[in-house]
Scaffold this active site. Structure first.
Site, short mmCIF file in Angstrom:
data_model
loop_
_atom_site.label_atom_id
_atom_site.label_comp_id
_atom_site.label_asym_id
_atom_site.label_seq_id
_atom_site.Cartn_x
_atom_site.Cartn_y
_atom_site.Cartn_z
N HIS A 178 -2.21 -2.62 107.88
CA HIS A 178 -1.58 -3.73 107.17
C HIS A 178 -1.45 -4.88 108.18
CE1 HIS A 178 0.62 -1.06 103.98
NE2 HIS A 178 -0.50 -0.49 104.38
N THR B 140 1.94 0.43 107.88
CA THR B 140 2.59 -0.85 107.62
C THR B 140 2.77 -1.66 108.91
OG1 THR B 140 4.79 0.04 107.83
CG2 THR B 140 3.83 0.08 105.63
N LYS C 190 -7.48 -14.67 95.76
CA LYS C 190 -7.65 -13.73 96.88
C LYS C 190 -8.98 -12.98 96.74
CE LYS C 190 -3.27 -11.85 96.73
NZ LYS C 190 -2.07 -11.14 97.22
N GLU D 128 0.31 6.24 102.80
CA GLU D 128 0.83 5.16 103.64
C GLU D 128 1.92 5.72 104.55
OE1 GLU D 128 1.81 1.27 101.85
OE2 GLU D 128 3.82 1.58 102.66
N HIS E 185 4.64 -10.76 91.08
CA HIS E 185 5.34 -10.91 92.36
C HIS E 185 6.68 -11.60 92.09
CE1 HIS E 185 6.29 -12.72 96.34
NE2 HIS E 185 5.88 -11.55 96.74
P1 FAD Z 1 0.57 -13.86 98.48
O1 FAD Z 1 -0.69 -13.38 97.88
O2 FAD Z 1 0.47 -15.02 99.41
O3 FAD Z 1 1.59 -14.18 97.29
C1 FAD Z 1 2.97 -14.46 97.54
C2 FAD Z 1 3.52 -15.33 96.41
O4 FAD Z 1 2.93 -16.65 96.49
C3 FAD Z 1 3.19 -14.82 95.01
O5 FAD Z 1 4.28 -15.14 94.19
C4 FAD Z 1 1.97 -15.61 94.60
O6 FAD Z 1 1.86 -15.77 93.19
C5 FAD Z 1 2.22 -16.95 95.30
N1 FAD Z 1 0.99 -17.62 95.72
C6 FAD Z 1 -0.13 -17.07 96.24
N2 FAD Z 1 -1.04 -18.03 96.53
C7 FAD Z 1 -0.46 -19.22 96.19
C8 FAD Z 1 -0.87 -20.57 96.26
N3 FAD Z 1 -2.09 -20.90 96.75
N4 FAD Z 1 -0.03 -21.54 95.85
C9 FAD Z 1 1.21 -21.23 95.37
N5 FAD Z 1 1.66 -19.94 95.28
C10 FAD Z 1 0.83 -18.96 95.68
N6 FAD Z 1 4.94 -6.57 103.83
C11 FAD Z 1 5.04 -6.48 105.17
O7 FAD Z 1 5.73 -7.31 105.82
N7 FAD Z 1 4.40 -5.48 105.88
C12 FAD Z 1 3.63 -4.55 105.25
O8 FAD Z 1 3.06 -3.68 105.89
C13 FAD Z 1 3.51 -4.62 103.82
N8 FAD Z 1 2.75 -3.72 103.13
C14 FAD Z 1 2.55 -3.87 101.79
C15 FAD Z 1 1.70 -2.98 101.10
C16 FAD Z 1 1.47 -3.13 99.74
C17 FAD Z 1 0.52 -2.18 99.05
C18 FAD Z 1 2.11 -4.18 99.03
C19 FAD Z 1 1.87 -4.37 97.55
C20 FAD Z 1 2.97 -5.06 99.68
C21 FAD Z 1 3.21 -4.92 101.06
N9 FAD Z 1 4.06 -5.78 101.77
C22 FAD Z 1 4.19 -5.68 103.14
C23 FAD Z 1 4.87 -6.76 101.04
C24 FAD Z 1 4.20 -8.12 100.91
O9 FAD Z 1 4.06 -8.70 102.20
C25 FAD Z 1 5.10 -8.95 100.01
O10 FAD Z 1 4.99 -8.53 98.69
C26 FAD Z 1 4.99 -10.46 100.11
O11 FAD Z 1 6.15 -11.03 99.52
C27 FAD Z 1 3.78 -11.07 99.41
O12 FAD Z 1 2.61 -10.75 100.02
P2 FAD Z 1 1.20 -11.11 99.32
O13 FAD Z 1 0.16 -10.73 100.28
O14 FAD Z 1 1.13 -10.59 97.94
O15 FAD Z 1 1.33 -12.74 99.28
#
Ligand code: FAD
Length: 291
Positions: free
Chosen positions: A76, A47, A165, A16, A149
C-alpha cells in the site's frame, strides 16, 4: 503470474496485514504470515501508515513476503507527505527488492492537516505519476468504496473519480469493506455502466468482535451495518465472546458467498494480523486447495 492476469483466469484469494509498531518485534507477524502462506494466497498486501510513519516496518514485511517465495507482496502507498522525489525513492526501493505491486491511495488526511502535505492531492495523480515514471513495471491497484467514499458528495461524483483512476492507468480495484450486499450489487452494476471494466477485488472484514465491527463501520469508514448484522451484534450470546465469534464467522462465510455469486474477481481478507479466523472462513467457503 501478475495479479490482473490471475484475475482474468479465476477468482483470486489474498490477505492484508499491517506492520507492527517500531518498538514491537516482527516475529509474531512473521508467524502469522507462515500460517497464511499455507493457504497459497495469490498475494498478501501490507498497509502503509499516514505520512509513512511505519514505512521502515512496512518495507520489512513486504520484503519478508517477497522472500518467502510462496506468494507476492502488494505494497500500500499513500500521497500523505510524499513529494515526487519521496515517491521515486520508495518505489525504486520496492523495485530493487522485486516488489512490483502497489495499491496507490490518497491516504486518510491526518487530524490537523488541511491536505495531503505532499505533491499530489488525489490518488489519480499518484497513479498517473507512477505510470509516467515507471511504465508497466508496477501492477497498480486503486481503492473503491461500494457505499461511496465518506467525503464524496454523490455516488455519481465518486464513480466519476473512480473512472479517472482507471483512465490514469490502474489495473484493478480493491474495495473498502461492505456488509450491504444489495448496495454492493448496485455499485458493481453502476461502475460497469460508467465504463469501469477492470477487475474488482472485494475487501472482507471478518465479523469476530462486536466492538471492532462497530468501530470499523461507524468510526472512520461510514459503512452501514445491515439489519442481519445489527441483530447479530444486539444478541447477548450469554456474554460469550467465543459464541459471538462463531456466529460472526458463519455470517462472514455467507457474506463471501453472496459476493462471489455477484461475479467479483477476487476475495481479499483483512486478516487483522491473525490467521486462525480467516483460514477457518477460507475452509468453510471452499477456498482451500483451490489450485
Ligand atoms: P481518492 O481516490 O483520491 O479519493 C478521495 C476522495 O476524493 C473521494 O471522495 C473521491 O471521490 C474524491 N476525489 C477523487 N479525485 C478527485 C478529484 N480529481 N477532484 C475532486 N475530488 C476527487 N489508508 C492508509 O493511510 N494506508 C493504507 O494502507 C490504506 N489501505 C487501504 C486499503 C484499501 C483496500 C482501501 C479501500 C482503503 C485503504 N486506505 C488506506 C484508506 C484510504 O487511504 C482512504 O479511504 C482515503 O480517504 C481515500 O483514499 P483514495 O485512494 O480512495 O483517494
Amino acid at each position: 503470474m501478475r495479479i490482473p492476469e490471475i484475475m482474468k483466469n479465476r477468482m483470486s484469494l489474498s490477505f492484508e496485514v499491517f506492520p507492527p509498531k517500531a518498538d514491537k518485534p516482527l516475529e509474531p507477524l512473521l508467524e502469522v504470515l507462515e500460517k497464511l502462506y499455507a493457504q497459497e494466497p495469490d498475494f498478501i498486501s501490507c498497509t502503509y501508515g499516514a505520512g509513512g510513519t511505519n514505512a521502515g516496518r512496512h518495507m520489512e514485511i513486504c520484503r519478508a513476503i517477497q522472500e518467502s517465495g510462496v506468494t507476492q507482496p502488494l505494497s500500500h502507498f499513500t500521497c500523505i507527505k510524499n513529494t515526487r522525489d519521496d515517491i521515486r525513492r520508495q518505489m525504486d526501493a520496492c523495485l530493487s527488492l522485486g516488489i512490483d505491486n502497489v495499491l496507490a491511495l490518497r491516504g486518510d488526511i491526518p487530524k490537523g492537516m488541511e491536505g495531503t502535505g505532499g505533491d499530489f492531492t488525489h490518488a489519480s495523480e499518484l497513479i498517473s505519476f507512477l505510470r509516467e515514471e515507471y511504465g508497466d513495471k508496477f501492477v497498480i491497484a486503486m481503492a473503491g468504496a461500494p457505499e461511496k467514499h465518506i467525503e464524496a458528495q454523490t455516488f455519481a461524483q465518486d464513480i466519476a473519480h473512480l473512472r479517472m483512476k482507471q483512465d490514469a492507468g490502474a489495473d484493478f480495484i480493491m474495495t473498502q469493506l461492505c456488509y450491504d450486499t444489495e448496495q454492493f450489487k448496485r455499485w458493481l452494476s453502476d461502475i460497469r455502466t460508467a465504463g469501469i471494466h477492470i477487475p474488482v477485488d472485494v475487501g472482507i472484514m471478518p465479523v469476530l468482535n462486536k466492538d471492532s465491527v462497530i468501530r470499523m463501520c461507524l468510526g472512520t469508514n461510514g459503512c452501514s451495518i445491515p439489519r442481519e448484522l445489527a441483530e447479530l451484534i444486539s444478541r447477548h450470546y450469554n456474554d460469550s465472546e467465543e459464541d459471538f465469534r462463531k456466529a460472526g464467522i458463519e455470517y462472514t462465510v455467507k457474506l463471501v458467498y453472496e459476493l462471489m455469486i455477484q461475479g467479483v474477481n477476487g476475495i481479499h481478507f483483512y486478516s487483522l494480523n491473525r490467521a486462525e479466523a480467516v483460514l477457518e472462513i477460507c475452509d468453510a467457503c471452499g477456498l482451500t486447495f483451490r489450485k
